[in-house]
Scaffold this motif. Sequence first.
Motif, PDB file in Angstrom:
ATOM      1  N   GLU A 164     -39.227 -54.968 -43.740  1.00  0.00           N
ATOM      2  CA  GLU A 164     -38.026 -55.558 -43.149  1.00  0.00           C
ATOM      3  C   GLU A 164     -36.854 -54.611 -43.345  1.00  0.00           C
ATOM      4  OE1 GLU A 164     -36.960 -59.777 -43.688  1.00  0.00           O
ATOM      5  OE2 GLU A 164     -38.776 -59.818 -44.929  1.00  0.00           O
ATOM      6  N   ARG A 165     -35.909 -54.675 -42.440  1.00  0.00           N
ATOM      7  CA  ARG A 165     -34.716 -53.839 -42.525  1.00  0.00           C
ATOM      8  C   ARG A 165     -33.504 -54.747 -42.673  1.00  0.00           C
ATOM      9  NH1 ARG A 165     -36.476 -48.791 -40.292  1.00  0.00           N
ATOM     10  NH2 ARG A 165     -34.449 -47.861 -40.574  1.00  0.00           N
ATOM     11  N   GLU A 166     -32.446 -54.170 -43.185  1.00  0.00           N
ATOM     12  CA  GLU A 166     -31.212 -54.899 -43.450  1.00  0.00           C
ATOM     13  C   GLU A 166     -30.337 -54.920 -42.195  1.00  0.00           C
ATOM     14  OE1 GLU A 166     -27.708 -54.541 -46.840  1.00  0.00           O
ATOM     15  OE2 GLU A 166     -29.357 -53.122 -46.812  1.00  0.00           O
ATOM     16  N   PHE A 167     -29.752 -56.087 -41.915  1.00  0.00           N
ATOM     17  CA  PHE A 167     -28.814 -56.200 -40.796  1.00  0.00           C
ATOM     18  C   PHE A 167     -27.501 -55.522 -41.154  1.00  0.00           C
ATOM     19  CE2 PHE A 167     -31.614 -59.740 -39.719  1.00  0.00           C
ATOM     20  CZ  PHE A 167     -31.773 -59.542 -38.358  1.00  0.00           C
ATOM     21  N   TYR A 168     -26.785 -55.081 -40.136  1.00  0.00           N
ATOM     22  CA  TYR A 168     -25.474 -54.446 -40.306  1.00  0.00           C
ATOM     23  C   TYR A 168     -24.429 -55.542 -40.166  1.00  0.00           C
ATOM     24  CZ  TYR A 168     -21.891 -50.828 -39.897  1.00  0.00           C
ATOM     25  OH  TYR A 168     -20.827 -50.010 -40.117  1.00  0.00           O
ATOM     26  N   GLU A 169     -23.843 -55.930 -41.287  1.00  0.00           N
ATOM     27  CA  GLU A 169     -22.852 -56.996 -41.281  1.00  0.00           C
ATOM     28  C   GLU A 169     -21.569 -56.483 -41.909  1.00  0.00           C
ATOM     29  OE1 GLU A 169     -24.868 -61.073 -41.901  1.00  0.00           O
ATOM     30  OE2 GLU A 169     -25.890 -59.658 -43.242  1.00  0.00           O
ATOM     31  N   VAL A 170     -20.506 -56.475 -41.121  1.00  0.00           N
ATOM     32  CA  VAL A 170     -19.217 -56.015 -41.606  1.00  0.00           C
ATOM     33  C   VAL A 170     -18.457 -57.221 -42.136  1.00  0.00           C
ATOM     34  CG1 VAL A 170     -17.025 -54.953 -40.972  1.00  0.00           C
ATOM     35  CG2 VAL A 170     -19.135 -54.124 -39.970  1.00  0.00           C
TER      36      VAL A 170
END
Length: 183
Positions: A164-170
């Motif tokens: 799994e990969r991490e989402f880009y959340e600002v």
Amino acid sequence: MEIIIVLGVIALVVLFFVAQYNRLIRLNISVDEAWAQIEVQLKRRADLIPNLVETVKGYAAHEQSTFDAVVTARAKATTASTVADTAAADGMLTQALRGLLAVAEAYPDLKASANFISLQEELATTENKVAFSRQFYNDNVRELNTAVKTVPTNFFAGFAKVTEREFYEVEDPQDRKAPSVKF
């Protein structure tokens, strides 16, 4: 005849295995590509910032704390390496740029400067590209994560060395606040 059926079943199982493996690899590569696009757009934005700061500095030299915040945020954004660190630095840089543009609002001569207007337009275009790149990345991560967690591809994820990969959340504090409306 039985041997042909057994060989046919084995061939189908092998083809299925190869198809699932290749799908996971393609999804993983798509996420890597989307991440590279985010990095390209963030680099482009980081390259614009010194020119913008220098232009504003010429008109508002006494706003040193704002300039320092932008420079510090830019430095963190250009050295971040993980998705979470990059997203946090990106949020910090966005806040600092908002402060810089707010300072510019107080200087009519600056707002009328062709150089400032050009830089501001280029920054706005870049911000749109950054937002698009984030969305593209997150769409690819969602697709990869779904494949890694669902049957049958989850059986092949370990073999393909795909996780799994991490989402880009600002994290942007201004996005969390409700706007105040006054009449």
